[in-house]
Write a protein that holds these residues in place. Structure first.
Motif, PDB file in Angstrom:
ATOM      1  N   ASN A 192      62.893  24.552   7.237  1.00 27.15           N
ATOM      2  CA  ASN A 192      64.008  24.494   6.285  1.00 27.15           C
ATOM      3  C   ASN A 192      63.479  24.140   4.900  1.00 27.15           C
ATOM      4  N   ASN A 193      64.399  24.010   3.926  1.00 27.74           N
ATOM      5  CA  ASN A 193      63.962  23.761   2.549  1.00 27.74           C
ATOM      6  C   ASN A 193      63.530  22.322   2.306  1.00 27.74           C
ATOM      7  N   GLN A 194      63.559  21.492   3.351  1.00 30.62           N
ATOM      8  CA  GLN A 194      63.035  20.137   3.239  1.00 30.62           C
ATOM      9  C   GLN A 194      61.524  20.105   3.497  1.00 30.62           C
ATOM     10  N   TRP A 195      60.979  21.252   3.868  1.00 30.67           N
ATOM     11  CA  TRP A 195      59.536  21.383   4.088  1.00 30.67           C
ATOM     12  C   TRP A 195      58.928  22.116   2.899  1.00 30.67           C
ATOM     13  N   GLU A 196      57.793  21.636   2.447  1.00 32.93           N
ATOM     14  CA  GLU A 196      57.112  22.277   1.319  1.00 32.93           C
ATOM     15  C   GLU A 196      55.626  22.424   1.633  1.00 32.93           C
ATOM     16  N   PHE A 197      55.106  23.609   1.345  1.00 32.83           N
ATOM     17  CA  PHE A 197      53.683  23.883   1.567  1.00 32.83           C
ATOM     18  C   PHE A 197      53.039  24.191   0.225  1.00 32.83           C
ATOM     19  N   VAL A 198      51.916  23.511  -0.054  1.00 28.01           N
ATOM     20  CA  VAL A 198      51.233  23.670  -1.333  1.00 28.01           C
ATOM     21  C   VAL A 198      49.744  23.888  -1.082  1.00 28.01           C
ATOM     22  N   ILE A 199      49.137  24.790  -1.857  1.00 23.09           N
ATOM     23  CA  ILE A 199      47.689  24.971  -1.856  1.00 23.09           C
ATOM     24  C   ILE A 199      47.185  24.576  -3.232  1.00 23.09           C
ATOM     25  N   THR A 200      46.197  23.681  -3.275  1.00 20.38           N
ATOM     26  CA  THR A 200      45.664  23.221  -4.553  1.00 20.38           C
ATOM     27  C   THR A 200      44.148  23.402  -4.601  1.00 20.38           C
ATOM     28  N   ASP A 201      43.607  23.311  -5.811  1.00 18.54           N
ATOM     29  CA  ASP A 201      42.158  23.280  -5.943  1.00 18.54           C
ATOM     30  C   ASP A 201      41.666  21.850  -5.768  1.00 18.54           C
ATOM     31  N   TYR A 202      40.396  21.599  -6.087  1.00 18.05           N
ATOM     32  CA  TYR A 202      39.785  20.312  -5.780  1.00 18.05           C
ATOM     33  C   TYR A 202      40.402  19.140  -6.546  1.00 18.05           C
ATOM     34  N   ASN A 203      41.009  19.410  -7.699  1.00 20.70           N
ATOM     35  CA  ASN A 203      41.578  18.296  -8.471  1.00 20.70           C
ATOM     36  C   ASN A 203      43.101  18.223  -8.396  1.00 20.70           C
ATOM     37  N   GLY A 204      43.693  19.012  -7.501  1.00 21.06           N
ATOM     38  CA  GLY A 204      45.127  18.921  -7.281  1.00 21.06           C
ATOM     39  C   GLY A 204      45.970  19.899  -8.065  1.00 21.06           C
ATOM     40  N   THR A 205      45.344  20.805  -8.803  1.00 22.48           N
ATOM     41  CA  THR A 205      46.101  21.821  -9.523  1.00 22.48           C
ATOM     42  C   THR A 205      46.653  22.846  -8.531  1.00 22.48           C
ATOM     43  N   VAL A 206      47.943  23.127  -8.641  1.00 22.49           N
ATOM     44  CA  VAL A 206      48.626  23.975  -7.666  1.00 22.49           C
ATOM     45  C   VAL A 206      48.266  25.444  -7.874  1.00 22.49           C
ATOM     46  N   LEU A 207      47.774  26.073  -6.813  1.00 26.38           N
ATOM     47  CA  LEU A 207      47.489  27.505  -6.811  1.00 26.38           C
ATOM     48  C   LEU A 207      48.686  28.302  -6.309  1.00 26.38           C
ATOM     49  N   ALA A 208      49.399  27.729  -5.358  1.00 23.74           N
ATOM     50  CA  ALA A 208      50.567  28.397  -4.785  1.00 23.74           C
ATOM     51  C   ALA A 208      51.444  27.349  -4.116  1.00 23.74           C
ATOM     52  N   SER A 209      52.732  27.649  -4.041  1.00 22.37           N
ATOM     53  CA  SER A 209      53.672  26.684  -3.468  1.00 22.37           C
ATOM     54  C   SER A 209      54.831  27.430  -2.832  1.00 22.37           C
ATOM     55  N   SER A 210      55.372  26.865  -1.761  1.00 25.43           N
ATOM     56  CA  SER A 210      56.489  27.502  -1.076  1.00 25.43           C
ATOM     57  C   SER A 210      57.738  27.551  -1.950  1.00 25.43           C
ATOM     58  N   ASN A 211      57.871  26.616  -2.891  1.00 27.17           N
ATOM     59  CA  ASN A 211      59.024  26.662  -3.805  1.00 27.17           C
ATOM     60  C   ASN A 211      58.670  27.314  -5.140  1.00 27.17           C
ATOM     61  N   LYS A 212      57.408  27.801  -5.213  1.00 29.44           N
ATOM     62  CA  LYS A 212      56.934  28.542  -6.394  1.00 29.44           C
ATOM     63  C   LYS A 212      57.058  27.747  -7.698  1.00 29.44           C
ATOM     64  N   LYS A 213      56.885  26.424  -7.588  1.00 34.64           N
ATOM     65  CA  LYS A 213      56.951  25.562  -8.764  1.00 34.64           C
ATOM     66  C   LYS A 213      55.577  24.959  -9.058  1.00 34.64           C
ATOM     67  N   ASN A 214      55.394  24.541 -10.304  1.00 32.24           N
ATOM     68  CA  ASN A 214      54.196  23.800 -10.748  1.00 32.24           C
ATOM     69  C   ASN A 214      52.895  24.581 -10.592  1.00 32.24           C
ATOM     70  N   ILE A 215      52.957  25.913 -10.596  1.00 30.27           N
ATOM     71  CA  ILE A 215      51.730  26.700 -10.510  1.00 30.27           C
ATOM     72  C   ILE A 215      50.879  26.428 -11.755  1.00 30.27           C
ATOM     73  N   GLY A 216      49.622  26.101 -11.514  1.00 29.37           N
ATOM     74  CA  GLY A 216      48.725  25.796 -12.623  1.00 29.37           C
ATOM     75  C   GLY A 216      48.866  24.386 -13.159  1.00 29.37           C
ATOM     76  N   LYS A 217      49.629  23.556 -12.452  1.00 27.64           N
ATOM     77  CA  LYS A 217      49.835  22.180 -12.889  1.00 27.64           C
ATOM     78  C   LYS A 217      49.500  21.211 -11.752  1.00 27.64           C
ATOM     79  N   LEU A 218      49.383  19.928 -12.104  1.00 27.99           N
ATOM     80  CA  LEU A 218      49.190  18.901 -11.069  1.00 27.99           C
ATOM     81  C   LEU A 218      50.552  18.616 -10.452  1.00 27.99           C
ATOM     82  N   GLY A 219      50.826  19.280  -9.334  1.00 31.71           N
ATOM     83  CA  GLY A 219      52.177  19.232  -8.790  1.00 31.71           C
ATOM     84  C   GLY A 219      52.324  18.524  -7.467  1.00 31.71           C
TER      85      GLY A 219
END
Length: 301
Positions: A192-219
């Motif tokens: 459900n929408n209470q679950w969120e999946f995020v892929i980040t690089d080594y310093n926590g910058t978001v590469l992709a997110s299930s809610n498509k937010k904070n791409i390219g940011k520390l999210g």
């Protein structure tokens, strides 16, 4: 002795109150156990999701490594600075459309060969994948970036070209569009929408997110990410966020070297709404049973 202190009615009320308190205690125990079952099931399900993503991501990284290794084999060092190199990389890119570009940089970080045209001098000596490839002499992973040639968001890989003595002479590069990571997340099943999946690089910058937010940011929640950084491989835990809500998180990282990780997969699940539903059901059930008990008792009296 008890009847001298309390009336018969008082004793009946005390007994009734004791029974109701006991029932409430039983419901609290049941509620606690149900929440534990929900947490256990969510953890198992979350680990399955993370492992699926890890396997796909690991395959892509290994595939990127093999591509560059093959490229290093078929492209002789003597041809790197020649016009033939650009044409070769252009054809190589045509066969591998998940990537934005292939390129070669000399030890000064200057691009000397590219599958895409560029103007002037393009230098990448500040890029992590270049620095790591030169430093370690092995295949290396980069970080979130906007390409200086592609002008697009990407995650790059670097592979060293060595001479016959094993000395690094140049670095081969391929740039993977971050759309690949987003497409990976889009294929995952989140309950459900209470679950969120995020892929980040080594310093926590978001590469992709299930809610498509904070791409390219520390999210990522800083508290969660600090736990993730200290984890050996797969980590699962429950923490409180700044709002006081309990969140389950499960993480796994992909490492290029034993000493460092370069890609993090982080799944978070806000179980508070589920817990609230359990509490509501238990409260309603408790009130219904208590009312039924009182009704039966009143008919007897």
């Amino acid at each position: 002795m008890l009847q001298r202190i309390y009336s018969v009615a008082d004793i009946a009320i005390i007994r009734l109150a004791t029974i109701i308190v006991f029932i409430a205690f039983l419901f609290l125990i049941v509620s606690f156990k149900v929440k534990n079952i929900v947490l256990t099931q969510a953890t198992l399900q979350g680990k399955q999701i993370v492992n699926i993503a890890y396997d796909k991501e690991s395959y892509m990284v290994q595939f990127s490594s093999r591509l560059l290794q093959t490229l290093g084999t078929v492209l002789p060092a003597s041809a790197i600075d020649s016009g033939m190199c650009n044409n070769f990389l252009t054809s190589y890119l045509t066969m591998n459309k998940s990537y934005l570009t292939f390129a070669v940089a000399n030890l000064q970080g200057d691009i000397v060969c590219s599958s895409l045209p560029y103007v002037g001098t393009v230098n990448i000596k500040d890029r992590r994948y270049f620095q790591q490839a030169v430093k370690t002499g092995t295949f290396s992973l980069g970080e979130y970036q906007v390409g200086r040639i592609t002008k697009a968001q990407s995650f790059n890989f670097g592979y060293p070209v060595k001479d016959e003595n094993g000395k690094v002479q140049a670095v081969l590069i391929n740039a993977l569009s971050i759309d690949w990571f987003q497409n990976l997340i889009d294929t995952l099943y989140l309950p459900n929408n209470q679950w969120e999946f995020v892929i980040t690089d080594y310093n926590g910058t978001v590469l992709a997110s299930s809610n498509k937010k904070n791409i390219g940011k520390l999210g990522v929640n800083p508290t969660i990410f600090s736990h993730v950084l200290s984890a050996s491989q797969t980590e699962s835990n429950v923490i409180q966020d700044p709002d006081g809500k309990e969140k389950l998180y499960i993480s796994k990282h992909l490492s290029e070297h034993k000493s460092s990780a370069s890609l993090y997969m982080i799944l978070t699940a806000d179980l508070n709404k589920t817990y609230q539903k359990i509490d509501t059901i238990m409260l309603v059930s408790f009130l219904a049973i208590s009312a039924l008990f009182l009704l039966c008792l009143s008919r007897k009296t």
